[in-house]
Design a protein around this motif. Structure first.
Motif, short mmCIF file in Angstrom:
data_model
loop_
_atom_site.label_atom_id
_atom_site.label_comp_id
_atom_site.label_asym_id
_atom_site.label_seq_id
_atom_site.Cartn_x
_atom_site.Cartn_y
_atom_site.Cartn_z
N PHE A 67 -0.22 2.36 2.04
CA PHE A 67 -1.29 2.78 1.76
C PHE A 67 -1.59 3.76 2.34
O PHE A 67 -1.66 5.50 1.95
N LEU A 68 -0.86 3.98 3.95
CA LEU A 68 -0.53 4.86 4.90
C LEU A 68 0.44 6.52 4.63
O LEU A 68 -0.26 7.81 3.86
N HIS A 127 -3.96 9.76 14.58
CA HIS A 127 -4.34 10.36 14.36
C HIS A 127 -4.82 11.30 15.23
O HIS A 127 -4.96 12.37 15.71
N LYS A 134 0.42 6.90 0.99
CA LYS A 134 0.02 7.71 -0.03
C LYS A 134 -1.23 8.09 0.72
O LYS A 134 -1.29 9.62 -0.46
N LYS A 135 -1.56 8.24 1.73
CA LYS A 135 -3.01 9.59 2.77
C LYS A 135 -1.81 10.44 3.23
O LYS A 135 -2.76 11.41 4.27
N GLY A 136 -0.74 10.67 3.11
CA GLY A 136 0.38 11.03 3.60
C GLY A 136 0.54 10.94 5.42
O GLY A 136 1.02 11.47 6.37
N TYR A 140 -5.19 6.38 11.44
CA TYR A 140 -5.94 7.51 12.17
C TYR A 140 -6.94 7.31 13.28
O TYR A 140 -7.16 8.70 13.50
N ILE A 164 -4.33 -0.32 9.50
CA ILE A 164 -4.58 1.57 9.59
C ILE A 164 -5.39 2.35 9.63
O ILE A 164 -5.65 3.21 10.37
#
Length: 270
Positions: free
Chosen positions: A131-132, A93, A134-136, A90, A86
């Motif tokens: 998790f990812l 990105h 759900k975070k877009g 990030y 996770i």
């Protein structure tokens, strides 16, 4: 290829169905030339191998690629837990933003706790994927060729599933052919065969099964001529896709002459 036959991942459309990795090349020139020769549009890069700030780094091969044409697929290689993966997503990105792809939330999700065979961890992958998503993030999970796991990841909202053909970097080919075929038959998202492919014929075979794409690295990077092998893989993927769309002839138990006797008689009489 037919312009209408595009690969859709998340909200992005791609003409090429070949994705190329960026590790294990002998030189930066080999990497850049191979990527260009392959005509791929998606390049995957291990986040752990990149500097945190590309602006001040002039040695990274990323500087030599055309990011107007290519799409970065950050991968979480080296992550042994869901939490590590996770964090890497990030960072991926952030690196995409540095090359001008602010809307790029793609991530190739790898959670690998097995140091010997480098087999993906299904539990950690599911946890990180949930998790990812759900975070877009647009999540492309790397998995063993497990049909039930593929369905669970699709249900979570993953944009693709990426079953391995054989252990990563092994060049053993499509050892999991039967399971890959089941995944393809049951999946409603693109299936990308990832890992183990060593030759163009194996890439073609994956595409002829109905896979939506192929991701490979070592087969090109460690070839005697990486640039030529990249071109061969590009043509192999195209051939396999065309073969799949064309629909193969029915297999028969007995020989069937290419020029039947009645057809020959008709030609003689004319």
């Amino acid at each position: 290829m037919n312009n209408a036959d595009k690969l859709k991942i998340g909200n992005k459309l791609f003409d090429s169905r070949l994705m190329l990795g960026s590790g294990k090349y002998r030189t930066i020139d080999d990497a850049v030339n191979s990527i260009n020769s392959s005509d791929c549009e998606i390049v995957t890069v291990a986040i752990r191998r990149l500097p945190t700030n590309l602006t001040n780094d002039n040695t990274s091969f990323l500087k030599f690629l055309d990011w107007e044409r290519l799409w970065l697929l950050p991968n979480t290689a080296g992550s042994q837990t869901a939490e590590e993966a996770i964090r890497m997503a990030y960072l991926g990105h952030e690196l995409a933003c540095q090359i001008g792809q602010e809307d790029n939330f793609f991530v190739k999700l790898e959670v690998i706790s097995d140091p010997k065979y480098l087999l993906p961890d299904p539990v950690g992958t599911l946890k990180a994927a949930e998790f990812l998503v759900k975070k877009g993030f647009t999540v492309l999970p790397y998995i063993n060729a497990d049909p039930m796991l593929a369905l669970h990841l699709e249900d979570l909202g993953c944009a693709t599933v990426m079953p391995l053909g054989s252990p990563i970097g092994s060049g053993q080919g499509l050892n999991n052919l039967a399971n890959i075929q089941i995944i393809i038959e049951n999946s409603n998202v693109p299936v990308i065969v990832d890992a183990g492919i060593g030759t163009p014929s194996e890439a073609t075979m994956a595409m002829e099964l109905g896979a939506d794409g192929v991701l490979l690295n070592t087969a090109v990077a460690q070839a005697k001529s990486p640039e030529k092998m990249a071109l061969a893989m590009n043509l192999a993927v195209q051939a396999g896709r065309l073969g799949y769309l064309s629909g193969r002839m029915e297999k028969k138990y007995y020989a069937n002459p290419s020029s039947p006797l009645n057809q020959i008689s008709q030609l003689i009489s004319e």
